[in-house]
Each structure stands twice: as structure tokens, then as C-alpha cells.
Design an enzyme around this catalytic site. Structure first.
Site, PDB file in Angstrom:
ATOM      1  N   LYS A 690      38.456  38.612  34.256  1.00 52.14           N
ATOM      2  CA  LYS A 690      38.451  39.528  35.401  1.00 52.14           C
ATOM      3  C   LYS A 690      37.050  39.974  35.804  1.00 52.14           C
ATOM      4  O   LYS A 690      36.873  41.072  36.324  1.00 52.14           O
ATOM      5  CB  LYS A 690      39.337  40.747  35.114  1.00 52.14           C
ATOM      6  CG  LYS A 690      40.776  40.371  34.799  1.00 52.14           C
ATOM      7  CD  LYS A 690      41.592  41.537  34.314  1.00 52.14           C
ATOM      8  CE  LYS A 690      42.972  41.073  33.880  1.00 52.14           C
ATOM      9  NZ  LYS A 690      43.775  42.127  33.273  1.00 52.14           N
ATOM     10  N   ASP A 766      48.840  38.352  37.173  1.00 48.61           N
ATOM     11  CA  ASP A 766      47.885  39.454  37.096  1.00 48.61           C
ATOM     12  C   ASP A 766      46.949  39.333  38.288  1.00 48.61           C
ATOM     13  O   ASP A 766      46.079  38.461  38.320  1.00 48.61           O
ATOM     14  CB  ASP A 766      47.109  39.374  35.785  1.00 48.61           C
ATOM     15  CG  ASP A 766      46.278  40.622  35.531  1.00 48.61           C
ATOM     16  OD1 ASP A 766      46.011  41.360  36.497  1.00 48.61           O
ATOM     17  OD2 ASP A 766      45.898  40.857  34.370  1.00 48.61           O
ATOM     18  N   HIS A 865      42.690  36.305  65.146  1.00 50.49           N
ATOM     19  CA  HIS A 865      42.823  37.583  64.448  1.00 50.49           C
ATOM     20  C   HIS A 865      42.978  38.736  65.430  1.00 50.49           C
ATOM     21  O   HIS A 865      43.654  39.719  65.123  1.00 50.49           O
ATOM     22  CB  HIS A 865      41.615  37.811  63.534  1.00 50.49           C
ATOM     23  CG  HIS A 865      41.765  37.165  62.197  1.00 50.49           C
ATOM     24  ND1 HIS A 865      42.188  37.847  61.085  1.00 50.49           N
ATOM     25  CD2 HIS A 865      41.589  35.874  61.801  1.00 50.49           C
ATOM     26  CE1 HIS A 865      42.239  37.023  60.055  1.00 50.49           C
ATOM     27  NE2 HIS A 865      41.879  35.818  60.467  1.00 50.49           N
TER      28      HIS A 865
END
Length: 887
Positions: A690, A766, A865
Site C-alpha cells: 500500500k 482491499d 466529461h
């Protein structure tokens, strides 16, 4: 036995291409040189005046010879035309090389045989062209082109030589013996023609056995795409070439050829050595006459020009039949080069992957997930076929079927979203009688007695009384779910406790908590639960990956992400699908230990790197789990600190807990050998988990996956709305140069983290591990015959993923895993489901990269967008926290 010898010969030639090529060329040049310098120095027309033999040359002979030459040229033209239908420039180039060098060797042999006289070469060349056969040369090239690496190229060439070599040898022997019969006919012209034919067969055989396989190996090695590790020559329709070539020739035919060969050998032996040869049946009697070099009738003259000018003038001077032949060759060459290409492309477009079915592999399906052919169920329709009319609806595509969750509470996978108030759904089964509770809270002592009573319990206490006990510290807030009669009530009471402490008491109004299976959350996924966060889940697909179709769930709140990824999936599908491979599989944990001195740490490091030390640590590590198997240790030092990176397979689990347990046991074992060692932390950030880290980018962590696809130029133009050249340019300057300028570690991509995180959230992974899992390098380059197709690949070295444990136990997340056919553990092949999920992640990332890079190249990103990623709700009508406080 013969196949084994030919296999060894093929492996040697393919493994030493330079040596074989140089040796073959040197031998050929030596043959020519020895003939030029040591042969007969009497050359008619240059230094000797030879008499002209009066021979009646019939016009029919000239016409027949011209027709023969034209037929030979047409024969070669049609052979190359058939090779072009295969769609491989490598097949064409290698076959052309074979033809050119074979003709060179043949010409050398003819010159040597005719003792420097080149006039016979014009007559000999048509016979060479008629006897040359490119089918076996192209078959051997197909063996090489079906390889995935240079080592496999050598092995496949050896295998092809073992299969084709004996057959080609027998055929060459039979052809020489059959054609050689004509040399005993007594007819001079027929003898010369048959002699040329035998030389042509031998020249082709010599080149096929030596120069050609070495040249194939060298060409493919030089054209290999070393950075990707995948050869750019490999074509999808060569995938089954080994199966086709394994069908060896009919044994009956081979026996007939052998019997014929023995009979012809006896005929030749009897005619040449046993029987008395008549003078008219010997070509040697006519050799000098035919070449005009008789000592008695020739006269020496002084040459007026140099030898090479003499030969050049003889080659340039052409008769009418030679003009016709060269004109035909020139016209066919122009047609083949300039006009044939468009016709071939239109023909190949009928077989284009845009409209061709996705190939279904013949491999038996695994038991890890249930798969069914679409057409096996009559009432089932394939949605992707209905949506894409260009795809053949009769195709049989293997689609991943969702599995039914094997749990009694499957119905609870769906839950009601909305406010926390209101009535809950009607409970199944008999309703318990309502319990009358006092309106006012009772004293804490009485409430404690009721709570601890085995007959009553928490259901005889009101919410206010429970809150009163929590505030009085009699009940820990984190134990509310376990002490209440239902988990949901514990969550509700915690929400009430929290609401009074928030700036806005109604803050939790739109955070749902009802109708959720909290039993799967407690002790596994989350603590102090106050509800669940509903995130929109979209689907991108079908993603055509490795011959199967996947509908990929993506949980995200970013507009355009799912739509963009879906467009990339469509482009990949129209291009024939993507291919993927798992290169490595191993989770890591990197503890830090300390020793009194740096020299002591170096001693431990050296011991761990010995086979004996590794075996001791591996035994201790592997004893903690039936899945964890230590693969290797990566040890480094910083002063007296020692960092040990354990790498292990973990089955279908992501494996952090599993490998941590094994690491702890291994460190305890290590302490037995080095008592002075101090364990500072089971994680010393050398894993690395991480956090951005070069060690994950270089060494890999979790699953290392590579995925690739070829997008045809038509799909790039019509679906992606841009060009191959523009996408490659943007990819180089954005993903590669731009990321390097930013000092990125593993960020050589456009938005891999977007897709990784969306899939991770949907599939119960996760989400924080997207930091390392999003490491990706996206490469693009031009491919195809005209370099207009787009080749794209994504390499992801550290996908940390699993299909059991953690969030994968939650029913909604299990539903998403079931969509992909990878839910739970694979019973037959542990770890296969997790590896398959990693492949899907990499393939979906590539689809997202493809679409976003196309939007950037075409300038559509901002416009899309602005349309799809901006809320159309008037936000001024909604009161915000800051607005209210300011008021």
C-alpha cells in the site's frame, strides 16, 4: 531413428544460424571460384573461335521453350499468391529468400557443370522454377511462426525438421531417380533437360536442409520484440499449425516411394555399370562438342574486351522469346506488388477478426467455475450478439456463467437502499410476541440484571436503556452488535449514539443500514459499523479475453469511466480479443530485524542465501499453512538492520495474513540459529504494501500479468475515432516520456488505477492496494501488413488480489465475483481463480487505456466529461453544511 537425426540437425542449424549461413554461402562461392580459376580456360567467342555447328533449330522448339519459361513464371507467381493469402509478411519474405538463394546455388552448380558456359543457364532456369516447391518451405516457416519465444522458435524448427525432413529427403531421392532415367534415353536434349532437373532438385534439397532453417531462425530472432518478450511475428491463425503438421504422410505412400526408389536404383545400376553403355547414350561424348571446345577445330584469338564485359554482353543480348518471357515476368511482378495488395486485403477482410468468431479453445474447461456454450441452451440468447450485428450470430462462444451462491441467505444479497426509518420487510417464519417496554429508562442496575439474564437479555431493554448503559461504560460501544439480539439493532443504536455528537444530527439520514447481512462483516471486514455505502455498480463488456467473454463489474462514482472502458472492450472484441499470461504469482512480506553489529547482519544474510539456510526457513514457513509455499527470499541490509522479503504462493487468497503468519514462524526459527537477533517488526516496509515502491515494480508482488491485443485499423477509425499514428504518438509522449519527467514509479499508463479500484471495490478487494496493483506500463506500436493496425499491451507486475477472505465473503461482492466465474476457491487447481481474476483486471485495464488514449488523441476527453461527468441537478436548491452555518 531418422526423425531423431533430423530433429538434432534442425536444432543445430536453428541454434547456430550465423555459422550455417556463412558456411553455406562460403561453400557456394568456393564452388564457383574453383571452377572459374581451375577450370577450362578456353571460352568460345572470347579467347577461342569455335566452329558453328549447323543445327536445324525448329521454330516449334523455340515456341515450346518459350511456353515452358512462361509456365514456370506463372507457377512461381501462383505459389507466392497462395502464400500471400496467409497474411504474413514473414512467410512471403522467407519464401522469397529461399527462392533467391536456391536459384543462386542452382546457377552455381550449372556453371560448374557446364564449365563456365552461361548459355545453358537460360535453358536450365525454367526447369528449376518448375521443380521448386514452396509448400514445405512455408510449412517449416509456419512451425517457427507459431512460437512465443526465440527458444521456442528453435524447438519448433527442430520439430518441423523431424516431421518434414524424412519426407522431403525421400521425395528428393525419388524425383532425382525418376528424372535421372531421362539421362539414359540417348536423346541429347532430353538428357540435358533431365540433368538440369536433377541439379534443381538437389539444389533445393541442399538449401532446405542448411541455409533455409538457419535463415528462418535468424530472421525471427532479429525481428523479435525484445522489450515485450513476445514475438511480433506470431499470428493467431498459426496457433494450430503443430496439430496439422503432426499428421504424418500416409505410410502406404511412403512404402511405395521406397520400393520405387529401390527399383530405380537397380535400373540405374544396370544401365550405367552392368550393361555396356552405347556411345550415343552418354552425354559426356557430346560435352565438348556441345560446348564447342574441341581441340582440333577451335582456334585461339586475342580477346577484345574483358571477361566480365563479354559475359555481360551475352546476358544483355536477348532474342524475341526472351523478351516475351521477361515481359510476362515484369507484368506479373507489377500486378503482384501494386494491384494484388488491394485484392488480398479485401479477401482477408472477409476473414477479418472484426466479423470472425472468437476462437473457442479445445482445452477441457476447468472445474474452478462453470462454463457453458451459448448455443447449448435453446432459450438462452447472447446479448452481445444482439447488440453487435456485425458479429456472426451462429458462433459458439464460451461465456462465463455466474454461479449460484452456496448459502442459505442468498436472498439477503439484495438489500433496500434509503432512509433508516420506516417499517422493515416482513420477517419470514412465525412472529414472536411483542415485548412491552417501559416508556422511561430504568435504573442501570436493573438494566444490567436484565441484560445478563439468560432468560431475557438485550431484547427486553429499550434503545434508550442500552444507550444509557453505553454512556455509563457498562457496555463497550464496539460490542453492541454481539450483545444485541440482532446485529442490525446494534448498528442502529450506534447510529443514535453517534448522531448526538455530530454537527448535524440528521447527517446519517441518507446512509442506509437496514437489510444487510452484518454477520459476514463482524470480525472480518469492519468495526464500529454504522451502515453501508451504496456505490453504483456498472458493467463493462463483453471483454473477450483468452477466447472467453466476461461481463466486468465496476463500482465507481466517476462518470464516463464505465462507458469508456466498455468502448475499449468493444474495440478489443472487434479486433479478435485479447490474450493474457500470468508471469509470476507470489505475495510478499518484508520484516526488519536487528543484530548487534553490521557484520553479524551480513553473516545472517549469507546464511539465508545458502541452500541449507533457505531449506530450514522454508520448512518453518510452509508448516503454517496448507497453501503457503515459500518461493524465495530477497535479503538486503541497512547498517545493522536486516530486511528479509519473503515471497510465497497463497492459493486463491490475497494472502497477507497467511504470509504474515508464516513469516512470524520463520523469524522465530531464525532466532534459534542467531539468538542475538532482535525482531523489530514483522513488516519493515520492504514488502511493500500500500505504498509506492520500486521493489514491487521491479521484483513484482502478487500476480504479474501481461495482456495484449491487436486492434485493426478499421476499428481504430470507426470505434475509437482516431488513427493508429496519433495514439502511438500520444502514448509515447504522455505515458512514457511524461511519466519519466514526473519521476513516476510504475505509473507509465493513462489511468490504470481507475479501472483497478473500480473492480476492487465491486469484487471485495482491499481498495488501498490499488497503490501497488495499479503499477502498469502501456505500450503501443503499429502492426499489420501496412502498419495501420494498433498493437497494445499492458504489463502489470504487482496485482494484489484474491477470491477468498476479506471483502470477498460479502454477498454483494460475491455476486460480482460470480459474474466473472471466479468466486471462492478453485478446488482442482488452488490459486487459479485468483490468477484468472488478475488476468481480467489486466485485460479491463487495457480496454480502459485504449479508450482513454483514443479520446486524448482525438481531443474528445474534455467534451465527454462535460456532458457525462457533471451533475444536472441545481445544487443551489440543496442546503450544504457550510451554507447553513453561514446563514
Amino acid at each position: 531413428m531418422l526423425s531423431r537425426l533430423f530433429r538434432m540437425h534442425g536444432l543445430f542449424v536453428a541454434s547456430h544460424p550465423w555459422e550455417v549461413i556463412v558456411g553455406t554461402v562460403t561453400l557456394t562461392i568456393c564452388m564457383m571460384s574453383m571452377n572459374m580459376f581451375t577450370g577450362n580456360n578456353k571460352i568460345c567467342g572470347w579467347n577461342y573461335e569455335c566452329p558453328k555447328f549447323e543445327e536445324d533449330v525448329l521454330s516449334s522448339d523455340i515456341i515450346i521453350l518459350t511456353i515452358t519459361r512462361c509456365i514456370a513464371i506463372l507457377y512461381i507467381y501462383f505459389q507466392f499468391q497462395n502464400l500471400r493469402q496467409l497474411g504474413s509478411k514473414y512467410i512471403l519474405g522467407i519464401a522469397g529468400l529461399f527462392t533467391i538463394f536456391s536459384s543462386f546455388v542452382f546457377s552455381t552448380v550449372v556453371i560448374h557443370f557446364l564449365d563456365k558456359e552461361l548459355t545453358g543457364l537460360n535453358e536450365a532456369l525454367p526447369f528449376f522454377l518448375l521443380l521448386i516447391d514452396l509448400s514445405r518451405a512455408s510449412a517449416l516457416a509456419k512451425f517457427a511462426l507459431s512460437s512465443n519465444s526465440q527458444d521456442e522458435v528453435r524447438e519448433n524448427i527442430a520439430r518441423g525438421m523431424a516431421i518434414l525432413g524424412p519426407t522431403f529427403t525421400l521425395d528428393a531421392l525419388v524425383e532425382c531417380l525418376v528424372i535421372g532415367v531421362g539421362t539414359m534415353s540417348g536423346v541429347r536434349q532430353l538428357e540435358i533437360m533431365c540433368c538440369f532437373g536433377c541439379m534443381s532438385v538437389l539444389a533445393n534439397y541442399f538449401v532446405f536442409m542448411t541455409f533455409f532453417p538457419a535463415c528462418v531462425s535468424l530472421v525471427l530472432e532479429l525481428s523479435r520484440e525484445s522489450r515485450e518478450g513476445r514475438p511480433i511475428w506470431q499470428l493467431s491463425h498459426f496457433a494450430r499449425v503443430l496439430e496439422e503438421e503432426e499428421n504424418k504422410p500416409n505410410p502406404v505412400t511412403q512404402r511405395v516411394k521406397m520400393i520405387m526408389s529401390l527399383g530405380l536404383v537397380l535400373v540405374h545400376a544396370h544401365s550405367r555399370w552392368i550393361a555396356d553403355p552405347s556411345p550415343q547414350n552418354s552425354t559426356t561424348e557430346h560435352s565438348k562438342v556441345s560446348l564447342g571446345l574441341d581441340e582440333d577445330v577451335s582456334k585461339r584469338i586475342e580477346p577484345s574486351v574483358s571477361l566480365w564485359q563479354f559475359y555481360l554482353s551475352k546476358m544483355i543480348s536477348m532474342d524475341i522469346e526472351q523478351v516475351v518471357t521477361l515481359s510476362l515476368a515484369f507484368l506479373l511482378a507489377v500486378k503482384y506488388i501494386f494491384f494484388e495488395q488491394a485484392e488480398t486485403e479485401s479477401t482477408l477482410s472477409l476473414k477479418n477478426p472484426i466479423t470472425s468468431p472468437v476462437a473457442t479453445p479445445k482445452k477441457a474447461p476447468d472445474n474452478c467455475c462453470r462454463r457453458e456454450p451459448v448455443l447449448s441452451r435453446r432459450n438462452e440468447k447472447l446479448s452481445s450478439v444482439e447488440e453487435e450485428p456485425g458479429v456472426n450470430q451462429d458462433r459458439k462462444v464460451e461465456v462465463i456463467k455466474p454461479l449460484v451462491a452456496e448459502t442459505e441467505s442468498t436472498s439477503r444479497a439484495t438489500f433496500v437502499l434509503g432512509a433508516s426509518g420506516g417499517c422493515s420487510p416482513v420477517a419470514l417464519g412465525t412472529q414472536e410476541p411483542e415485548i412491552e417496554l417501559p416508556s422511561e429508562p430504568r435504573p442501570n442496575e436493573e438494566c444490567l440484571q436484565i441484560l445478563e439474564s439468560a432468560e431475557k437479555g438485550a431484547k427486553f431493554l429499550s434503545d434508550a436503556e442500552i444507550i444509557q448503559l453505553v454512556n455509563a461504560k457498562h457496555i463497550p460501544a464496539y460490542k453492541l452488535e454481539t450483545l444485541m439480539e440482532t446485529h442490525e439493532r446494534g448498528v442502529s443504536i450506534r447510529r443514535q449514539l453517534l448522531s448526538t455528537k455530530l454537527p448535524e444530527p440528521s447527517s446519517l439520514q441518507y446512509l442506509p443500514y437496514r437489510d444487510y447481512n452484518y454477520s459476514l462483516v463482524m470480525g472480518a471486514c469492519c468495526e464500529n459499523v454504522i451502515g453501508y455505502m451504496p456505490i453504483p455498480v456498472g458493467v463493462a463488456g463483453p471483454l473477450c479475453l483468452d477466447g472467453k467473454e466476461y461481463q466486468v463489474p465496476m463500482a465507481t462514482t466517476e462518470g464516463c469511466l464505465v462507458a469508456s472502458t466498455n468502448r475499449g472492450c468493444r474495440a478489443i472484441g472487434l479486433g479478435g480479443g485479447a490474450s493474457s499470461r500470468v508471469l509470476a504469482d507470489g505475495m510478499t512480506r518484508g520484516p526488519v530485524v536487528r543484530l548487534p553489529r553490521a557484520c553479524d547482519s551480513a553473516e545472517v544474510k549469507a546464511w539465508l542465501e545458502t541452500p541449507e539456510g533457505f531449506a530450514v526457513i522454508k520448512d518453518a514457513f510452509d508448516s503454517t499453512s496448507r497453501f503457503a509455499r515459500l518461493q524465495k527470499l530477497h535479503v538486503t541490509m541497512a547498517g545493522r538492520n536486516l530486511y528479509i522479503r519473503f515471497q510465497s504462493k497463497t492459493g486463491d487468497a490475497m494472502g497477507m495474513n497467511m504470509i504474515s503468519k508464516g513469516t512470524e514462524k520463520a523469524l522465530v526459527k531464525l532466532q534459534e540459529f542467531f539468538p542475538e537477533m532482535q525482531i523489530l517488526a514483522v513488516s519493515g516496509n520492504y514488502c511493500t504494501d500500500k505504498k509506492p515502491a520500486a521493489v514491487n515494480w521491479i521484483e513484482g508482488r502478487g500476480k504479474t500479468v501481461v495482456c495484449e491485443a491487436v486492434i485493426p485499423a478499421r476499428v481504430v477509425r470507426e470505434v475509437l475515432k482516431t488513427t493508429t499514428e496519433a495514439m502511438i504518438d500520444v502514448n509515447i509522449n504522455k505515458n512514457l516520456v511524461g511519466s519519466a519527467m514526473a519521476g513516476s514509479i510504475g505509473g507509465y499508463n493513462a489511468h490504470a488505477a481507475n479501472i483497478v479500484t473500480a473492480i476492487y471495490i465491486a469484487c471485495g478487494q482491499d481498495a488501498a492496494q490499488n497503490v501497488g496493483s495499479s503499477n502498469c506500463i502501456t505500450l503501443m506500436e503499429a502492426s499489420g501488413p501496412t502498419n495501420e493496425d494498433l498493437y497494445i499491451s499492458c504489463t502489470m507486475p504487482s496485482i494484489e488480489i484474491g477470491t477468498v477472505g476479506g471483502g470477498t465473503n460479502l454477498l454483494p461482492q460475491q455476486a460480482c465475483l460470480q459474474m466473472l466465474g471466479v468466486q471462492g476457491a478453485c478446488k482442482d487447481n488452488p490459486g487459479e481463480n485468483a490468477r484468472q481474476l488478475a488476468r481480467i483486471v489486466c485485460g479491463t485495464v487495457m480496454a480502459g487505456e485504449l479508450s482513454l488514449m483514443a479520446a486524448l488523441a482525438a481531443g474528445h476527453l474534455v467534451r465527454s466529461h462535460m456532458v457525462h461527468n457533471r451533475s444536472k441537478i441545481n445544487l443551489q436548491d440543496l442546503q450544504g453544511t457550510c451554507t447553513k452555518k453561514a446563514a
